[in-house]
Design a protein around this motif. Structure first.
Motif, PDB file in Angstrom:
ATOM      1  N   MET A   1       0.839  -1.204   0.000  1.00 52.52           N
ATOM      2  CA  MET A   1       0.000   0.000   0.000  1.00 52.52           C
ATOM      3  C   MET A   1       0.868   1.246   0.000  1.00 52.52           C
ATOM      4  SD  MET A   1      -2.808   1.211   2.823  1.00 52.52           S
ATOM      5  CE  MET A   1      -3.245   2.945   2.966  1.00 52.52           C
ATOM      6  N   ASN A   2       0.427   2.279  -0.671  1.00 53.88           N
ATOM      7  CA  ASN A   2       1.099   3.570  -0.636  1.00 53.88           C
ATOM      8  C   ASN A   2       0.451   4.436   0.446  1.00 53.88           C
ATOM      9  OD1 ASN A   2       1.689   6.380  -1.281  1.00 53.88           O
ATOM     10  ND2 ASN A   2       2.630   5.564  -3.137  1.00 53.88           N
ATOM     11  N   PHE A   3       1.255   4.893   1.416  1.00 54.16           N
ATOM     12  CA  PHE A   3       0.727   5.642   2.555  1.00 54.16           C
ATOM     13  C   PHE A   3       0.770   7.165   2.359  1.00 54.16           C
ATOM     14  CE2 PHE A   3       2.253   1.642   4.540  1.00 54.16           C
ATOM     15  CZ  PHE A   3       1.072   1.235   5.136  1.00 54.16           C
ATOM     16  N   LYS A   4       0.963   7.619   1.129  1.00 56.07           N
ATOM     17  CA  LYS A   4       1.116   9.067   0.905  1.00 56.07           C
ATOM     18  C   LYS A   4      -0.098   9.858   1.382  1.00 56.07           C
ATOM     19  CE  LYS A   4       4.433   8.846  -2.910  1.00 56.07           C
ATOM     20  NZ  LYS A   4       4.690   9.140  -4.348  1.00 56.07           N
ATOM     21  N   ASN A   5      -1.291   9.332   1.182  1.00 57.55           N
ATOM     22  CA  ASN A   5      -2.499  10.034   1.606  1.00 57.55           C
ATOM     23  C   ASN A   5      -2.558  10.142   3.128  1.00 57.55           C
ATOM     24  OD1 ASN A   5      -4.917  11.402   1.153  1.00 57.55           O
ATOM     25  ND2 ASN A   5      -6.141   9.530   1.056  1.00 57.55           N
ATOM     26  N   GLN A   6      -2.195   9.056   3.820  1.00 60.43           N
ATOM     27  CA  GLN A   6      -2.196   9.070   5.290  1.00 60.43           C
ATOM     28  C   GLN A   6      -1.162  10.058   5.822  1.00 60.43           C
ATOM     29  OE1 GLN A   6      -2.491   6.212   3.464  1.00 60.43           O
ATOM     30  NE2 GLN A   6      -4.625   5.954   4.105  1.00 60.43           N
ATOM     31  N   ILE A   7       0.015  10.068   5.216  1.00 64.68           N
ATOM     32  CA  ILE A   7       1.085  10.962   5.675  1.00 64.68           C
ATOM     33  C   ILE A   7       0.717  12.422   5.415  1.00 64.68           C
ATOM     34  CG2 ILE A   7       3.491  11.629   5.278  1.00 64.68           C
ATOM     35  CD1 ILE A   7       4.028   8.616   4.715  1.00 64.68           C
ATOM     36  N   ALA A   8       0.119  12.689   4.256  1.00 60.30           N
ATOM     37  CA  ALA A   8      -0.315  14.060   3.944  1.00 60.30           C
ATOM     38  C   ALA A   8      -1.344  14.529   4.972  1.00 60.30           C
ATOM     39  CB  ALA A   8      -0.898  14.117   2.539  1.00 60.30           C
ATOM     40  N   PHE A   9      -2.280  13.650   5.322  1.00 61.21           N
ATOM     41  CA  PHE A   9      -3.279  13.986   6.338  1.00 61.21           C
ATOM     42  C   PHE A   9      -2.622  14.287   7.678  1.00 61.21           C
ATOM     43  CE2 PHE A   9      -5.933  12.764   9.913  1.00 61.21           C
ATOM     44  CZ  PHE A   9      -7.090  13.495   9.684  1.00 61.21           C
ATOM     45  N   LEU A  10      -1.707  13.442   8.098  1.00 58.70           N
ATOM     46  CA  LEU A  10      -1.048  13.631   9.400  1.00 58.70           C
ATOM     47  C   LEU A  10      -0.244  14.933   9.446  1.00 58.70           C
ATOM     48  CD1 LEU A  10       0.164   9.972  10.068  1.00 58.70           C
ATOM     49  CD2 LEU A  10      -1.599  11.214  11.350  1.00 58.70           C
ATOM     50  N   LYS A  11       0.379  15.293   8.340  1.00 61.09           N
ATOM     51  CA  LYS A  11       1.144  16.547   8.290  1.00 61.09           C
ATOM     52  C   LYS A  11       0.232  17.758   8.472  1.00 61.09           C
ATOM     53  CE  LYS A  11       5.164  15.110   5.576  1.00 61.09           C
ATOM     54  NZ  LYS A  11       5.931  15.256   4.312  1.00 61.09           N
ATOM     55  N   GLU A  12      -0.926  17.714   7.831  1.00 59.06           N
ATOM     56  CA  GLU A  12      -1.877  18.814   7.990  1.00 59.06           C
ATOM     57  C   GLU A  12      -2.453  18.827   9.402  1.00 59.06           C
ATOM     58  OE1 GLU A  12      -2.622  21.353   5.868  1.00 59.06           O
ATOM     59  OE2 GLU A  12      -0.872  20.504   4.841  1.00 59.06           O
ATOM     60  N   LEU A  13      -2.680  17.653   9.958  1.00 59.16           N
ATOM     61  CA  LEU A  13      -3.199  17.566  11.328  1.00 59.16           C
ATOM     62  C   LEU A  13      -2.190  18.134  12.325  1.00 59.16           C
ATOM     63  CD1 LEU A  13      -5.326  16.588  13.359  1.00 59.16           C
ATOM     64  CD2 LEU A  13      -4.224  14.337  13.311  1.00 59.16           C
ATOM     65  N   GLN A  14      -0.917  17.886  12.098  1.00 61.10           N
ATOM     66  CA  GLN A  14       0.117  18.437  12.987  1.00 61.10           C
ATOM     67  C   GLN A  14       0.088  19.961  12.988  1.00 61.10           C
ATOM     68  OE1 GLN A  14       3.859  16.751  11.744  1.00 61.10           O
ATOM     69  NE2 GLN A  14       3.644  14.965  13.082  1.00 61.10           N
ATOM     70  N   LYS A  15      -0.181  20.550  11.829  1.00 61.50           N
ATOM     71  CA  LYS A  15      -0.203  22.018  11.721  1.00 61.50           C
ATOM     72  C   LYS A  15      -1.505  22.608  12.240  1.00 61.50           C
ATOM     73  CE  LYS A  15       0.863  21.966   7.275  1.00 61.50           C
ATOM     74  NZ  LYS A  15       1.200  22.425   5.895  1.00 61.50           N
ATOM     75  N   ASN A  16      -2.552  21.771  12.310  1.00 61.03           N
ATOM     76  CA  ASN A  16      -3.877  22.269  12.696  1.00 61.03           C
ATOM     77  C   ASN A  16      -4.527  21.315  13.698  1.00 61.03           C
ATOM     78  OD1 ASN A  16      -4.248  24.443  10.373  1.00 61.03           O
ATOM     79  ND2 ASN A  16      -3.540  22.568   9.387  1.00 61.03           N
ATOM     80  N   ASN A  17      -3.824  21.057  14.801  1.00 63.91           N
ATOM     81  CA  ASN A  17      -4.280  20.037  15.746  1.00 63.91           C
ATOM     82  C   ASN A  17      -5.393  20.578  16.636  1.00 63.91           C
ATOM     83  OD1 ASN A  17      -4.413  17.957  17.805  1.00 63.91           O
ATOM     84  ND2 ASN A  17      -2.411  17.287  17.070  1.00 63.91           N
ATOM     85  N   SER A  18      -6.618  20.511  16.107  1.00 64.48           N
ATOM     86  CA  SER A  18      -7.770  21.016  16.852  1.00 64.48           C
ATOM     87  C   SER A  18      -9.022  20.278  16.413  1.00 64.48           C
ATOM     88  CB  SER A  18      -7.961  22.516  16.603  1.00 64.48           C
ATOM     89  OG  SER A  18      -8.387  22.738  15.271  1.00 64.48           O
ATOM     90  N   LYS A  19     -10.020  20.280  17.268  1.00 69.15           N
ATOM     91  CA  LYS A  19     -11.283  19.624  16.939  1.00 69.15           C
ATOM     92  C   LYS A  19     -11.969  20.323  15.765  1.00 69.15           C
ATOM     93  CE  LYS A  19     -15.570  17.868  18.987  1.00 69.15           C
ATOM     94  NZ  LYS A  19     -16.408  18.331  17.862  1.00 69.15           N
TER      95      LYS A  19
END
Length: 217
Positions: free
Chosen positions: A1-19
C-alpha cells in the motif's frame, strides 16, 4: 500500500491540531482511516499464514484511537501525530505494534512495562533458561534488524529474589522486554514494504514466543 495520503493527512493535522480542523476534514480522515484499516486487514490475513498460533486481529480491532487521552495527559495535543495499530493482540500476551508517522514508521513487538506478576514470570523464565533468550537476541539477523532490547527504565539493583551476581543480571533488571525496527516514509511507500514487514514479523516470532511461554506456562 502507498501511505502518501495518510502521511499528507497527518502533516496537515500536525499544523492544525484542533477539533475544529478535524470536524472540517472529517471526510478526509474517514477516507485515510478506512484505507489504513483495509491495509491492516490484508496484513492480518498474511500474518495468520506464517504463525499457526496467530490471534486474528482485524483492522478495526487493531487500530488505535487517534485522540490523545487528555484526562491523564492534559498537556498533550488533542490528536496523535501518527496512526498506530496492533497485530496478534491476544489478551495478556506479547503482540506486534505498527506506527505510521509523518517522517518514520516503527514496527515493534514484545511487552512494554508489564504488570509485576507478568514481569516476575519473565524473570523466572530468564533465571531458568536465560541462555535461550540470549541466543535469540544475539542471532545475527535479529541483531541486524532490531539491535538490542528497547532502552527503557531499568532497576539499579538486582530484582527481589535474584542474586546480584546472576549471569543474566542485566536482562533481569529490565522492566520492558521489547524490540523495534524503524523505517523511513520512503521505505514504507515501496511496493516491497509489506513483504519486508512480514520478514520482520518472522524474525521476531522466536522472541515473542519466548515471552509468551514465560507468561502463560
Amino acid at each position: 500500500m502507498n501511505f502518501k495520503n495518510q502521511i499528507a493527512f497527518l502533516k496537515e493535522l500536525q499544523k492544525n491540531n484542533s477539533k475544529d480542523w478535524m470536524d472540517a476534514n472529517r471526510k478526509w480522515y474517514k477516507q485515510v482511516r478506512d484505507e489504513y484499516i483495509g491495509w491492516l486487514n490484508s496484513m492480518n490475513t498474511r500474518l495468520a499464514t506464517i504463525d499457526n498460533e496467530y490471534y486474528d486481529t482485524p483492522g478495526k480491532k487493531g487500530i488505535n484511537r487517534i485522540n490523545n487521552n487528555l484526562m491523564f495527559h492534559p498537556n498533550k495535543p488533542v490528536y496523535k501525530d501518527h496512526f498506530g495499530a496492533g497485530f496478534d493482540k491476544k489478551p495478556k500476551t506479547a503482540d506486534f505494534y505498527f506506527e505510521l508517522g509523518t517522517d518514520r514508521c516503527i514496527f515493534a513487538g514484545g511487552l512494554w512495562r508489564p504488570e509485576s506478576k507478568v514481569l516476575r514470570s519473565i524473570r523466572d523464565a530468564i533465571d531458568y533458561d536465560g541462555e535461550e533468550l540470549v541466543k535469540i537476541l544475539n542471532k545475527k539477523s535479529f541483531k541486524t534488524r532490531f539491535g538490542d532490547l528497547y532502552e527503557d527504565a531499568k532497576l539499579t539493583n538486582a530484582p527481589k529474589g535474584f542474586d546480584k551476581d546472576h549471569k543474566h543480571i542485566e536482562l533481569l533488571k529490565n522492566k520492558t522486554f521489547a524490540v523495534f525496527q524503524e523505517f523511513s516514509t520512503k521505505e514504507t511507500n515501496k511496493a516491497s514494504f509489506d513483504d519486508e514487514l512480514i520478514n520482520a514479523c518472522k524474525e521476531m516470532l522466536p522472541f515473542r514466543r519466548y515471552l509468551n511461554k514465560a507468561i502463560t506456562v
